[in-house]
Scaffold this active site. Structure first.
Site, PDB file in Angstrom:
ATOM      1  N   LYS A 253       0.842  -1.220   0.000  1.00 43.34           N
ATOM      2  CA  LYS A 253       0.000   0.000   0.000  1.00 43.34           C
ATOM      3  C   LYS A 253       0.872   1.263   0.000  1.00 43.34           C
ATOM      4  CE  LYS A 253      -2.075  -0.993   3.914  1.00 43.34           C
ATOM      5  NZ  LYS A 253      -1.477  -2.293   4.292  1.00 43.34           N
TER       6      LYS A 253
ATOM      7  N   ARG B  75      -0.363  -9.436  13.365  1.00 37.68           N
ATOM      8  CA  ARG B  75      -0.901  -8.398  12.460  1.00 37.68           C
ATOM      9  C   ARG B  75      -1.698  -9.026  11.321  1.00 37.68           C
ATOM     10  NH1 ARG B  75       4.246  -5.457  10.852  1.00 37.68           N
ATOM     11  NH2 ARG B  75       3.008  -4.074   9.564  1.00 37.68           N
TER      12      ARG B  75
ATOM     13  N   ARG C  35      -9.512   0.545   8.916  1.00 36.78           N
ATOM     14  CA  ARG C  35      -9.055  -0.813   9.196  1.00 36.78           C
ATOM     15  C   ARG C  35     -10.115  -1.636   9.927  1.00 36.78           C
ATOM     16  NH1 ARG C  35      -3.097   0.064   9.157  1.00 36.78           N
ATOM     17  NH2 ARG C  35      -2.008  -1.769   9.861  1.00 36.78           N
TER      18      ARG C  35
ATOM     19  N   ARG D 133      11.701  -6.532   5.336  1.00 41.52           N
ATOM     20  CA  ARG D 133      11.476  -5.094   5.149  1.00 41.52           C
ATOM     21  C   ARG D 133      12.255  -4.284   6.187  1.00 41.52           C
ATOM     22  NH1 ARG D 133       5.449  -2.635   4.571  1.00 41.52           N
ATOM     23  NH2 ARG D 133       5.199  -2.858   6.812  1.00 41.52           N
TER      24      ARG D 133
ATOM     25  N   ARG E  69      11.246  -2.526  11.954  1.00 44.11           N
ATOM     26  CA  ARG E  69      10.229  -1.976  12.852  1.00 44.11           C
ATOM     27  C   ARG E  69      10.009  -2.884  14.055  1.00 44.11           C
ATOM     28  NH1 ARG E  69       5.268  -0.331   8.940  1.00 44.11           N
ATOM     29  NH2 ARG E  69       4.158  -1.387  10.605  1.00 44.11           N
TER      30      ARG E  69
HETATM   31  P1  AMP Z   1       0.855   0.171   9.526  1.00 40.03           P
HETATM   32  O1  AMP Z   1       2.115   0.948   9.349  1.00 40.03           O
HETATM   33  O2  AMP Z   1      -0.258   0.673   8.666  1.00 40.03           O
HETATM   34  O3  AMP Z   1       1.062  -1.323   9.372  1.00 40.03           O
HETATM   35  O4  AMP Z   1       0.374   0.417  11.035  1.00 40.03           O
HETATM   36  C1  AMP Z   1       1.187   0.046  12.129  1.00 40.03           C
HETATM   37  C2  AMP Z   1       0.327  -0.146  13.366  1.00 40.03           C
HETATM   38  O5  AMP Z   1      -0.327   1.092  13.705  1.00 40.03           O
HETATM   39  C3  AMP Z   1      -0.791  -1.157  13.259  1.00 40.03           C
HETATM   40  O6  AMP Z   1      -0.352  -2.498  13.473  1.00 40.03           O
HETATM   41  C4  AMP Z   1      -1.756  -0.672  14.335  1.00 40.03           C
HETATM   42  O7  AMP Z   1      -1.274  -0.999  15.625  1.00 40.03           O
HETATM   43  C5  AMP Z   1      -1.644   0.851  14.192  1.00 40.03           C
HETATM   44  N1  AMP Z   1      -2.624   1.387  13.198  1.00 40.03           N
HETATM   45  C6  AMP Z   1      -2.336   2.018  12.026  1.00 40.03           C
HETATM   46  N2  AMP Z   1      -3.455   2.397  11.393  1.00 40.03           N
HETATM   47  C7  AMP Z   1      -4.482   1.980  12.159  1.00 40.03           C
HETATM   48  C8  AMP Z   1      -5.910   2.056  12.040  1.00 40.03           C
HETATM   49  N3  AMP Z   1      -6.499   2.636  10.971  1.00 40.03           N
HETATM   50  N4  AMP Z   1      -6.660   1.518  13.040  1.00 40.03           N
HETATM   51  C9  AMP Z   1      -6.107   0.949  14.130  1.00 40.03           C
HETATM   52  N5  AMP Z   1      -4.772   0.840  14.304  1.00 40.03           N
HETATM   53  C10 AMP Z   1      -3.957   1.341  13.322  1.00 40.03           C
END
Ligand code: AMP
Length: 213
Positions: free
Chosen positions: A13, A171, A88, A127, A160
């Protein structure tokens, strides 16, 4: 353009969003990036989000909607936005529908990037991310020129916290349970474009075809 980019962690994404921003000046809005910056800065928001993020769980819908209500009002959103990692959950999607209606705005499409789980797992474990600017690298296919140093800003390129095997598995489970149902939600609204592709270029081509660009 105004798009939602749906897809599992590691589906690409962020990479697709970055390529699209170069096409028409739309901004990438990643709730994950916003939260990581808040954690790094030690703000109230960061403190509330940190534990859930580290475990690979979702942050509360209220916290996320608070962020997005403000973010979508900012000036740079006038030239379009690519929502990366938001919504999400179904409640977030419903709240977004309401928010956009209040703002008198309409999305061009919801793009579901569908990538096989084995490809995702391989991508996530290899990554690496720049701590400062968020640039994404991969130790196998796209390493930084100098080990551990961002080509763009010189920041530290690291794995990360939520990219340990345990957090990655969680996740992906959370994604299947909480986020995958959004494909159906948007299918019913008639705005879904599903692209089965492991290359970002193919995803971009499908988006261009859908939007007539
Ligand atoms: P990402 O970088 O998009 O994978 O987000 C990293 C982490 O941030 C996720 O595993 C969640 O803990 C939190 N997070 C990011 N976006 C959301 C969302 N829209 N709703 C809930 N948690 C989120």
């Amino acid at each position: 353009m105004k798009l939602i980019l749906l897809g599992a962690p590691g589906a690409g994404k962020g990479t697709v969003a970055k390529l699209l921003t170069k096409m028409d000046g739309s901004v990438q809005i990643s709730t994950g990036d916003i939260l990581r910056a808040a954690v790094a800065a030690g703000t109230e928001l960061g403190k509330k989000a940190e534990a859930a993020m580290k475990a690979g769980d979702l942050v509360s819908d209220d916290l996320i909607m608070g962020i997005m209500r403000e973010r979508l009002k900012e000036d740079d959103c006038k030239s379009g936005y690519l929502l990366d990692g938001f919504p999400r959950t179904i409640p977030q999607a419903e709240a977004l529908t309401e928010l956009l209606a209040d703002m008198g705005e309409q999305l061009d499409a919801v793009v579901n990037i569908d990538v096989p789980r084995d490809v995702i797992l391989d991508r996530l474990t290899t990554r690496r991310t720049c701590q400062d600017c968020g640039e994404i690298y991969n130790v196998k296919s796209n390493p930084p020129k100098e080990d551990g140093k961002c080509d763009k800003c010189g920041g530290a390129v690291v794995q990360r916290d939520d990219e340990t095997e345990e957090a990655i598995n969680n996740r992906l489970d959370v994604y299947n349970k909480m986020t995958a149902p959004l494909a159906d939600f948007y299918e019913k609204e008639g705005s879904l474009l599903t692209v089965e592709a492991t290359s970002s270029e193919k995803v971009i081509d499908a988006i261009k075809a859908k939007l007539g660009l």
